[in-house]
Design an enzyme around this catalytic site. Sequence first.
Site, short mmCIF file in Angstrom:
data_model
loop_
_atom_site.label_atom_id
_atom_site.label_comp_id
_atom_site.label_asym_id
_atom_site.label_seq_id
_atom_site.Cartn_x
_atom_site.Cartn_y
_atom_site.Cartn_z
N HIS A 155 0.83 -1.20 0.00
CA HIS A 155 0.00 0.00 0.00
C HIS A 155 0.87 1.26 0.00
O HIS A 155 1.90 1.32 0.68
CB HIS A 155 -0.88 0.04 1.25
CG HIS A 155 -2.08 -0.85 1.20
ND1 HIS A 155 -2.01 -2.21 1.41
CD2 HIS A 155 -3.39 -0.57 0.96
CE1 HIS A 155 -3.22 -2.73 1.32
NE2 HIS A 155 -4.08 -1.76 1.05
N ASN A 186 8.09 -4.37 3.54
CA ASN A 186 6.70 -4.00 3.72
C ASN A 186 6.20 -4.35 5.11
O ASN A 186 5.47 -3.58 5.74
CB ASN A 186 5.85 -4.73 2.66
CG ASN A 186 4.38 -4.37 2.74
OD1 ASN A 186 4.01 -3.23 3.03
ND2 ASN A 186 3.52 -5.34 2.47
#
Length: 310
Positions: A155, A186
């Site tokens: 994201h 991440n």
Amino acid sequence: MQRIFSSKLFVSGISLALGVGVGAAWVGSNSDNESRWGHGSDRGLLERIPVIPIPSVNASELIPHQPGQVALSKSTAAMKYGFPSLANIKTRESYVTSYDPRNRTAAWVIEQLNPETLSGQSDRKYCEFKEDDSVHIYHRSTNADYRGTGFDRGHLAAAANHKWSQKAMDDTFYLSNVSPQNPHLNQNAWNNLEKYCRSLTKHYLNVFVCTGPLYLPRQEPDGKMYVKYQVVGKNHVAVPTHFFKVVILEKVRGEVELRSYVMPNMPLDEKIPLERFLVPIESIERASGLLFVPNIMKRTSALKAITMGA
């Protein structure tokens, strides 16, 4: 997990009043920089960027979010300091993005964080990654592009930043809001940075976060500089070499602060303090082709003029 976010960090960092010397000092101060950035030439690129101090502004001259006040549009609120670029602008429930059709990912995403946006009953278990139908089929990424690549669908506007509305959280799962991201990054160091941005809402009136990919050059054995990056899937989704976050912090009374971070798209030790990834804002502007400082200066100058005129 070791906590690396001390209370001192909440009030330190790069201030508009102090310039960006902290980031500049880190870039060239440690012998292990190359392991963090991945390539020594990236470090050299940033070392050559001049540092320009930025004057402070009084937060009482800003138009702040008031606790309990529901904005007409969260995406409109995120536009407060303008856009780093003007190409392919898209608005969602609570963020604004500029889509890069060539790379099949966003060039940047801007969101506004405060206690209201972080509170609510939304749950990511009800969300699914989905194609962005507003992007031409030639230029969009698909879930199949990520399958079997070893990269996460990382994201840019984080899902946890938008708990106030299930639709707002759902909107963060458009593939136009994700980039191929090393899973170790991440789920660890980058996740720590996202959590830190959320924690800043306890100490600042508003937190504006702009996130995006970088594709930095490196020197090859022939001595020349090249911009090289992997692409994945049949749609050739670009894998960034690095990611940036530019954070604009508004105090209830006081100056506006600016902090800018860059992390390489590779495994990082999550115990490395986040301030080690601070960089001069000018380095991100030059490397990305985006502009942040002029927008901030225009915004604060306009508000000063309005205040003086009143």
